[in-house]
Design a protein around this motif. Structure first.
Motif, short mmCIF file in Angstrom:
data_model
loop_
_atom_site.label_atom_id
_atom_site.label_comp_id
_atom_site.label_asym_id
_atom_site.label_seq_id
_atom_site.Cartn_x
_atom_site.Cartn_y
_atom_site.Cartn_z
N ARG A 175 -3.32 -45.94 48.44
CA ARG A 175 -4.33 -46.91 48.87
C ARG A 175 -4.22 -47.19 50.37
O ARG A 175 -5.23 -47.30 51.07
CB ARG A 175 -4.16 -48.22 48.08
CG ARG A 175 -4.73 -48.16 46.69
CD ARG A 175 -6.24 -48.13 46.69
NE ARG A 175 -6.80 -49.40 47.19
CZ ARG A 175 -8.07 -49.60 47.48
NH1 ARG A 175 -8.93 -48.62 47.37
NH2 ARG A 175 -8.49 -50.76 47.91
N ARG A 176 -2.98 -47.30 50.86
CA ARG A 176 -2.81 -47.52 52.29
C ARG A 176 -3.32 -46.34 53.11
O ARG A 176 -3.72 -46.50 54.26
CB ARG A 176 -1.33 -47.77 52.61
CG ARG A 176 -0.81 -49.09 52.07
CD ARG A 176 0.68 -49.22 52.29
NE ARG A 176 1.22 -50.41 51.64
CZ ARG A 176 2.51 -50.68 51.53
NH1 ARG A 176 3.40 -49.83 52.02
NH2 ARG A 176 2.91 -51.78 50.93
N ARG A 177 -3.28 -45.16 52.50
CA ARG A 177 -3.79 -43.96 53.17
C ARG A 177 -5.29 -43.76 52.93
O ARG A 177 -5.82 -42.69 53.19
CB ARG A 177 -3.02 -42.74 52.68
CG ARG A 177 -1.56 -42.72 53.13
CD ARG A 177 -0.90 -41.40 52.81
NE ARG A 177 0.38 -41.27 53.49
CZ ARG A 177 0.98 -40.10 53.74
NH1 ARG A 177 0.41 -38.97 53.36
NH2 ARG A 177 2.15 -40.07 54.36
N ARG A 178 -5.93 -44.78 52.39
CA ARG A 178 -7.38 -44.81 52.17
C ARG A 178 -7.85 -43.84 51.09
O ARG A 178 -9.01 -43.41 51.09
CB ARG A 178 -8.14 -44.56 53.48
CG ARG A 178 -7.81 -45.57 54.57
CD ARG A 178 -8.67 -45.38 55.80
NE ARG A 178 -8.31 -46.31 56.84
CZ ARG A 178 -8.72 -47.57 56.91
NH1 ARG A 178 -9.51 -48.05 55.97
NH2 ARG A 178 -8.34 -48.35 57.90
N GLU A 223 7.66 -43.47 53.71
CA GLU A 223 6.64 -44.43 53.34
C GLU A 223 6.87 -44.96 51.92
O GLU A 223 6.73 -46.16 51.65
CB GLU A 223 5.26 -43.76 53.44
CG GLU A 223 4.12 -44.71 53.71
CD GLU A 223 2.84 -43.98 54.04
OE1 GLU A 223 1.78 -44.62 53.91
OE2 GLU A 223 2.90 -42.79 54.41
#
Length: 471
Positions: A195-198, A337
């Motif tokens: 999600r953080r990486r879209r 990450e």
């Protein structure tokens, strides 16, 4: 002056009531015994220790003890101290509870279980595990019991790197491994990073566990389902226009759960080609990949491209799910990450279990246990197939080349009635509908039978119960 309360005897919580200290202490002790807070045989603190705790004279406590011994509440014996007497004390009056409704047969605890997803828990190698734990904890440095590296103990990551490379064909380095508390924990960490990486969409297989789908959905990801046929999941569909927004895919290539098909070489290659072309990510669930019976185990998909595949494994099937130890072998670009995300959640497997598993693997005990269980589960599989051939010849069995479960094809429209009949027979059993993705049409009726679940003592009974309910 030494603080007696901090150095001597067992703790005892007593609230003194009334004006007389001795009477108040006796009443409090009687009440504690009467209500069951102090159970028969419980050793009480010495008179000196309890007097220091309560701030009263030692003689007051000694006199209270002596009188309660005379009344029969306590016993006192040389060398054994003062204890609660072993007798039936009257219980405190409580409101009468309403009679519990008698459970129906369908809701009673099943006599047998053929639910898939669990090994034979009675076969956990307790003696070997205790030996490994003793060696591991004896050799462990003091710092091992601190908070430590969020990726997990280096001893376990090193042992896993060696084992996975040798047994599963995984390209693994200790620095690219993150230890987690099982597959679901690893999936939650990966979902957060995606999600953080879209990433907005993760493709999943048409059949699988709704628990995994829920965790991905809760992270805000959409889950389109890949089609499935007799050759397994159709990974070539990842290149189709309707899946253009997919950034990752969750697969069980070694032994698809629950259908039991190994992903075909061409479709393994198609998945890796898609990941390379789109900068996508493959999440590989190596579900019971070590248990293959008719030929050598299928190697991990991760070996085809370690930079595009996350390999996830656990000790749940080979040892026991109660250990809560899993691992991820990550692409180098993702390792830091994911480790950081784990540090934020602060979920971790305990150091003693990590150290013990590392020793268990390094000593060869893990290999020996897996080989022994492979033989046991293969015998069960053969007994299942033989019993069905004799007592239910119309039932087709599939997915039996590996793993701990089989798929039993049923006549159309009979799945729900067979599962219900099994419940009335005291047999826990699940139908294929339980594992079908909501977007997948219902085209077949089947049972998913976990033949690894029952202990040896219950296996014969479970097999008989299964044969009785089949059409």
């Amino acid at each position: 002056m030494t603080d007696d309360w901090a150095t001597f005897g067992a703790d005892l919580h007593v609230e003194l009531r009334g004006t007389g200290l001795r009477t108040g202490l006796m009443d409090a002790l009687r009440e504690a015994v009467r209500t069951g807070r102090l159970t028969p045989g419980t050793r009480l603190p010495s008179s000196r220790t309890l007097a220091a705790d309560l701030g009263i004279a030692r003689n007051t406590v000694a006199d209270a003890y002596a009188e309660l011994v005379a009344e029969g509440w306590l016993t006192a014996r040389q060398g054994s101290g003062t204890r609660v007497a072993r007798r039936a004390a009257p219980s405190a009056r409580r409101p009468a509870a309403a009679a519990a409704p008698r459970p129906s047969p369908a809701r009673s605890r099943p006599a047998y279980s053929l639910v898939a997803g669990s090994p034979d828990l009675a076969s956990f190698p307790r003696a070997e595990w205790l030996k490994a734990a003793r060696r591991a904890l004896t050799a462990a440095p003091h710092e091992a019991f601190g908070y430590g590296d969020t990726r997990g103990r280096i001893e376990l990551r090193t042992a896993l790197a060696d084992y996975l490379a040798r047994a599963r064909g995984v390209y693994a380095e200790p620095g690219r491994i993150v230890v987690c508390s099982g597959f679901v924990h690893g999936l939650m960490l990966l979902a957060a990073v995606l999600r953080r990486r879209r990433v907005r969409e993760v493709a999943v297989e048409s059949y699988g566990l709704d628990l995994h789908w829920r965790r991905l959905t809760e992270a805000g990801l959409r889950l389109p389902a890949l089609p499935f046929d007799e050759r397994g999941t159709r990974t070539e569909e990842l290149a189709g226009p309707e899946l253009k927004g997919v950034g990752a895919v969750l697969l069980t290539p070694a032994h698809q759960f629950p259908m039991g098909v190994a992903l075909q070489p061409g479709r393994r290659a198609a998945a890796v080609d898609w990941a390379r072309r789109t900068n996508g990510l493959i999440l590989e669930d190596d579900y019971d990949g070590e248990f293959r019976y008719d030929r050598q185990p299928v190697g991990a998909l991760q070996g085809l491209d370690p930079d595009r595949v996350v390999y996830l494994g656990t000790a749940s099937k080979a040892l026991a799910p109660g250990l809560r130890v899993g691992w991820m072998v990550l692409p180098e670009s993702l390792a830091e990450e994911v480790a950081a995300a784990k540090g934020e959640s602060d979920w971790a497997s305990g150091t003693p279990d990590q150290l013990t598993l590392a020793e268990f693997i390094a000593s060869g005990a893990y290999d020996r246990h897996v080989r022994a269980m492979r033989l046991r589960y293969r015998r069960r599989r053969d007994q299942l197939v033989a019993a069905l051939a004799e007592r239910a010849p119309g039932i087709r069995v599939s997915g039996i080349a590996a793993g701990l479960h089989a798929v039993l094809e049923l006549p159309p429209g009979t799945e729900a009635s067979v599962v219900q009949a099994a419940a009335w027979q005291g047999l826990a059993l699940e139908g294929l509908a339980r594992f079908r993705h909501p977007a997948t049409p219902a085209t077949r009726d089947a049972l998913v039978v976990g033949y690894g679940t029952p202990p040896d003592s219950a296996w014969s009974g479970a097999l008989d119960a299964l044969c009785r309910v089949l059409p």
